[in-house]
Design an enzyme around this catalytic site. Structure first.
Site, short mmCIF file in Angstrom:
data_model
loop_
_atom_site.label_atom_id
_atom_site.label_comp_id
_atom_site.label_asym_id
_atom_site.label_seq_id
_atom_site.Cartn_x
_atom_site.Cartn_y
_atom_site.Cartn_z
N ASP A 38 -5.84 -12.24 11.10
CA ASP A 38 -4.78 -13.23 11.12
C ASP A 38 -5.49 -14.60 11.68
O ASP A 38 -4.98 -15.69 11.58
CB ASP A 38 -3.58 -12.77 11.87
CG ASP A 38 -2.97 -11.50 11.17
OD1 ASP A 38 -3.31 -11.68 9.94
OD2 ASP A 38 -2.20 -11.19 11.76
N PHE A 41 -7.48 -16.63 9.51
CA PHE A 41 -6.65 -17.10 8.43
C PHE A 41 -6.04 -18.40 9.03
O PHE A 41 -6.17 -19.44 8.34
CB PHE A 41 -5.64 -16.09 8.09
CG PHE A 41 -4.77 -16.73 6.84
CD1 PHE A 41 -5.37 -16.45 5.66
CD2 PHE A 41 -3.57 -17.47 7.10
CE1 PHE A 41 -4.26 -16.87 4.55
CE2 PHE A 41 -2.94 -17.88 6.02
CZ PHE A 41 -3.11 -17.63 4.64
N ASP A 42 -5.31 -18.26 10.01
CA ASP A 42 -4.69 -19.32 10.83
C ASP A 42 -5.56 -20.72 11.12
O ASP A 42 -5.19 -21.79 10.91
CB ASP A 42 -3.91 -18.95 11.81
CG ASP A 42 -2.58 -18.17 11.69
OD1 ASP A 42 -2.23 -18.20 10.72
OD2 ASP A 42 -2.35 -17.29 12.61
N SER A 87 17.21 -1.46 11.47
CA SER A 87 16.49 -0.25 11.10
C SER A 87 16.93 0.80 11.61
O SER A 87 18.12 1.03 12.55
CB SER A 87 15.09 -0.44 11.35
OG SER A 87 14.92 -0.29 12.94
N LEU A 88 16.26 2.17 11.16
CA LEU A 88 17.04 3.47 11.77
C LEU A 88 15.92 4.17 12.47
O LEU A 88 14.79 3.93 12.19
CB LEU A 88 17.42 4.28 10.39
CG LEU A 88 18.07 3.81 9.55
CD1 LEU A 88 18.51 4.58 8.39
CD2 LEU A 88 19.87 3.72 10.23
N GLU A 117 21.65 11.09 2.29
CA GLU A 117 21.13 10.58 0.85
C GLU A 117 19.71 10.22 0.98
O GLU A 117 18.98 10.65 2.09
CB GLU A 117 21.88 9.12 0.64
CG GLU A 117 21.90 8.41 1.80
CD GLU A 117 22.92 7.08 1.94
OE1 GLU A 117 22.60 5.99 1.42
OE2 GLU A 117 23.86 7.19 2.24
N LYS A 119 16.02 8.36 1.32
CA LYS A 119 15.40 7.11 1.79
C LYS A 119 14.36 6.63 0.97
O LYS A 119 13.34 7.24 0.79
CB LYS A 119 14.70 7.47 3.15
CG LYS A 119 14.25 6.19 3.84
CD LYS A 119 13.99 6.72 5.41
CE LYS A 119 13.05 5.86 6.11
NZ LYS A 119 13.24 4.53 5.99
N LYS A 303 24.07 9.80 7.60
CA LYS A 303 24.93 8.97 8.24
C LYS A 303 26.10 9.49 8.69
O LYS A 303 26.68 10.44 7.85
CB LYS A 303 25.15 7.60 7.11
CG LYS A 303 24.34 6.97 6.86
CD LYS A 303 24.30 5.89 5.82
CE LYS A 303 22.99 5.36 5.25
NZ LYS A 303 23.07 4.77 4.13
N LYS A 327 11.96 11.72 8.26
CA LYS A 327 10.74 11.46 7.29
C LYS A 327 10.02 12.55 7.00
O LYS A 327 9.73 13.27 7.79
CB LYS A 327 9.87 10.48 8.07
CG LYS A 327 10.42 8.96 8.14
CD LYS A 327 9.56 8.01 7.70
CE LYS A 327 9.82 6.41 8.13
NZ LYS A 327 8.52 5.73 7.75
N CYS A 439 -26.05 -5.24 -3.58
CA CYS A 439 -27.63 -5.17 -3.68
C CYS A 439 -27.95 -6.08 -4.66
O CYS A 439 -27.58 -5.95 -5.81
CB CYS A 439 -28.15 -3.74 -4.00
SG CYS A 439 -29.77 -3.56 -4.57
N CYS A 445 -33.16 -1.72 -9.17
CA CYS A 445 -32.45 -0.70 -8.44
C CYS A 445 -32.09 0.38 -9.22
O CYS A 445 -31.30 -0.11 -10.25
CB CYS A 445 -31.31 -1.53 -7.43
SG CYS A 445 -30.35 -0.54 -6.55
S1 IVH Z 1 20.91 2.53 5.59
C1 IVH Z 1 22.16 0.53 9.50
N1 IVH Z 1 20.11 3.92 3.55
O1 IVH Z 1 15.22 2.55 5.53
C2 IVH Z 1 21.92 1.26 8.15
N2 IVH Z 1 18.41 2.71 4.55
O2 IVH Z 1 14.77 2.65 8.48
C3 IVH Z 1 20.52 0.67 7.70
N3 IVH Z 1 16.36 2.64 3.41
O3 IVH Z 1 15.59 -0.86 6.44
C4 IVH Z 1 20.04 1.39 6.32
N4 IVH Z 1 16.89 4.18 1.78
O4 IVH Z 1 15.08 -0.58 4.07
C5 IVH Z 1 19.71 3.39 4.68
N5 IVH Z 1 19.94 5.45 1.72
C6 IVH Z 1 19.30 4.64 2.63
C7 IVH Z 1 17.88 3.87 2.71
C8 IVH Z 1 17.68 3.14 3.82
C9 IVH Z 1 15.91 3.31 2.47
C10 IVH Z 1 15.36 1.95 4.31
C11 IVH Z 1 16.14 0.46 4.56
C12 IVH Z 1 16.26 0.56 6.25
C13 IVH Z 1 15.12 1.47 6.42
C14 IVH Z 1 15.65 2.08 7.78
#
Ligand code: IVH
Length: 697
Positions: A38, A41-42, A87-88, A117, A119, A303, A327, A439, A445
């Protein structure tokens, strides 16, 4: 920094910096790989900025200074999120989930449900709709503000630009994930592979340049400046979260159903769960089933369903307390690095390979992993005999993802990249900005020499399919062939019962050539003498001369003698033959060894000139004019294209301001037509084309 340059020098330096920075950007955003730190690059970017400030009239509109800083692209407007994009929290074990479940129970009691659901492994996007119309699409950015990528998002077919009449609020936001289907990714990557093959890159360089995985490719695509380019790389989206000042439902589960009824693409794979056991069953189910999905997921999101209960639980500084992500573990193995070896490709490109103690990973035994280049070894901070983690991610070749430094032997030394070719001991070279070492000993070679012969006999070149890489290698090792020219001196008695070793180191076998194979080999070599000149030219393996360039050169110069005598300038003057290619061609024909081989090919009767098709009429009626032929015609497009070339015209594949005629057939792509109209290109149909041919003298 060069503050004391005169104008001419500055122009040169600006061009040089722009090219370099654009290359780094392309690698970073499209191929998701950093070729430079970085900081470096900068420094380059600052130097360019400084020069542009000093000589404002030399600054180009599309200068890299107008594009990137860190992750946020300057040309996209930065937009503040109305509701922050959080994020989660991540978890990887059942234990973590039990803790999460207990925390919730402590806070709101036992009476609640979860929604589980998938991810999706993509990029978060926030879409704003007003009166049913999509008005803004913004990336997550740093969570507080992101890039306005509305134009790019509008190319995604499953995202409605205008909702049908329904009971949605006047204004609302819907969030989801943008991703690329695995099939699309494979297809585009295969196209890129073909393109690189045509350009004459060898396998190592191709692997180095291919897109790494669907997520990175989707991310690079969404950050493209040109929406037309984005449209060529189809993305898709699943929506999973509604935000609105006026509530539309009491629970998340209901919201998902409602969003789907308004016309949004909501995944079918979600479930209302009465308790954590249900959630765990869902997680287990998709750990197996995810292999059958057409897109990649990296876990499950859990959720709390009811909105009031969500409010009660609230947020920590960064994440909601009512949701968590589980995960899936990417299968990972721990093993030991035994040795780093280095492979040399046809063009001399060096690829470092990690030789590992064999270990079972996702059903196969892994013995080797690619280390890509010197930067990767440095990034991993790899030491000899290190204990390493190996993963099989989206990529096919296993990859070392990390090193267990605690297991490192006290007196171990770091892996030092070789300075000399492992095959011929020549000092390696690394050009500025190139990730690979090369090379330079092209004519001495061994793997490069063998590689050139293998390329020569390849399907798209001389197509001598009775000869394979192993036979070539055997013949080479026995001293029967030193280059591809020697193939034409082979005699049956040289080959019959010839014994050589095949197979990899540990599993070497002896093979000997029997009468039938000898016949086939010699017949194949004989038949190759009929292969047209343009393919012979491609087969010669001149660096950067792929199929297309070979065709152009053959057509322009008609025969090898004229090509060999061509000066740099005349090579350069051919359309689409740039400086670099011209230089490679000129250098190739300056080399004594190459000249001797070409001489032999001529003597042995290979096609060294274009053979006129009988009955073809050639004129220069269309000289200097470029054509783009698109759509369906009464004859095949190839036939029309040939006619254009026979009359001195040139075929191009894309609409640009320089295009003279768009020859439009039925069912041609609306995008091309639109672009041609915007650029005021003359559009003609088949009949007008015929008239053109008759009228022009
Ligand atoms: S809910 C506050 N639902 O995972 C609720 N996120 O680590 C926030 N993601 O930034 C998100 N599938 O990019 C939600 N079914 C899903 C998801 C999802 C992928 C991603 C999303 C978020 C990240 C969170």
């Amino acid at each position: 920094m060069n503050t004391s340059l005169n104008e001419l020098e500055a122009a040169g330096r600006i061009a040089e910096l722009s090219t370099t920075l654009n290359k780094y950007n392309y690698h970073y955003y499209v191929l998701s790989e950093s070729l430079i730190s970085d900081l470096d690059f900068d420094l380059l970017l600052k130097e360019l900025e400084q020069l542009e400030k000093q000589f404002p009239h030399l600054a180009e509109i599309d200068s890299p200074t107008n594009k990137v800083g860190g992750g946020i692209t300057k040309e996209f407007q930065t937009v503040k999120h109305k509701y922050p994009m959080l994020s989660l929290g991540n978890t990887y074990s059942e234990g973590d989930l039990i803790e999460f479940d207990n925390r919730i129970k402590k806070s709101i009691g036992e009476n609640f449900k979860y929604v589980a659901e998938l991810k999706f492994d993509g990029l978060a996007i926030s879409l704003t709709y007003q009166k049913g119309k999509l008005i803004k699409a913004v990336t997550r950015g740093d969570g507080a503000q992101g890039d306005d990528v509305t134009a790019n998002v509008k190319t995604i077919k499953s995202i409605p630009h205008q909702l049908k009449i329904g009971n949605y609020p006047d204004e609302f936001e819907i969030r989801g994930e943008i991703f690329m289907h695995k099939k699309t990714f494979d297809k585009l990557n295969n196209n890129l592979r073909k393109e690189l093959e045509l350009k004459g890159f060898d396998e190592d360089e191709i692997v180095e340049r291919l897109y790494k995985n669907p997520r990175n490719f989707a991310s690079g695509t969404l950050k493209q400046q040109d929406a037309a380019e984005v449209a060529k790389r189809p993305l898709d989206a699943f929506l999973y979260f509604l935000y609105s000042d006026i509530p539309v439902a009491e629970s998340h589960f209901e919201s998902l159903k409602i969003a789907a009824s308004w016309g949004f693409q909501v995944s079918d794979h979600y479930q209302l769960c009465n308790n954590l056991d249900d959630v765990l069953t869902f997680i287990k189910k998709y750990d197996t089933e995810r292999k059958n999905l057409g897109y990649e997921i990296d876990g499950v999101v859990i959720k709390v369903n009811n909105y009031e209960q969500q409010d009660e639980l609230g947020f920590t500084a960064k994440t909601p307390r009512w949701a968590i992500s589980y995960k899936y573990k990417t299968e990972r193995a721990i093993t030991k690095l035994n040795k780093v070896t280095y492979q040399v490709g046809r063009t001399g490109a060096i690829t470092p390979v990690a030789n590992l103690t064999p270990v079972l990973l996702a059903g196969t035994t892994v013995k080797r992993a690619s280390l890509y280049n010197a930067d990767e070894i440095e990034r991993l901070n790899l030491f000899e005999y290190d204990t390493v983690f190996v993963e099989k991610g989206g990529e096919i070749i296993p990859k070392i993802v990390g090193v267990d430094e605690t297991k490192r032997e006290a007196n171990a030394s770091p892996v030092i990249y070789i300075t000399h070719c492992p095959e011929c001991n020549t000092l390696l070279q690394r050009k500025e900005g190139d990730a690979l070492h090369y090379c330079p000993n092209e004519s001495g070679c061994k793997p490069q020499l063998k590689g050139k012969i293998e390329h020569f006999i390849g399907r798209k070149a001389m197509n001598i399919d009775s000869l394979g890489a192993e036979t070539v290698s055997g013949l080479f090792d026995k001293g029967l062939i030193k280059n591809y020219g020697d193939l034409y001196d082979l005699r049956a008695e040289d080959l019959l019962n010839l014994e050589f070793e095949v197979g990899e180191e540990e599993e070497k076998k002896k093979r000997s050539l029997k009468e039938k194979s000898v016949r086939n080999i010699l017949d194949g070599i004989e038949a190759s003498k009929k292969v047209p000149f343009e393919r012979v030219l491609f087969a010669m393996g001149i660096r950067l001369v792929g199929e297309t360039v070979a065709k152009k050169l053959a057509q322009h110069f008609q025969n090898i003698d004229r090509l060999m005598q061509a000066e740099l300038e005349s090579l350069n003057s051919i359309h689409e033959i740039g400086d670099k290619i011209a230089l490679q061609v000129a250098n190739f024909f300056k080399d004594e060894i190459n000249l001797r081989i070409v001489e032999k090919l001529k003597l042995r009767g290979l096609q060294m000139a274009i053979v006129e098709e009988i009955g073809v009429i050639r004129t220069s009626k269309l000289a200097g004019k470029s054509f783009l032929v698109s759509g369906v015609f009464s004859r095949s497009r190839d036939e029309i294209k040939k006619q254009i070339e026979h009359n001195g015209g040139r075929n191009v594949s894309a609409v640009s301001a320089k295009l003279d005629y768009l020859l439009a057939g039925d069912k041609m792509g609306p995008e091309k037509l639109k672009k041609a109209n915007e650029l005021n290109i003359t559009i003609i149909d088949e009949a007008a084309f015929e008239t053109l041919l008759q009228q022009i003298l």
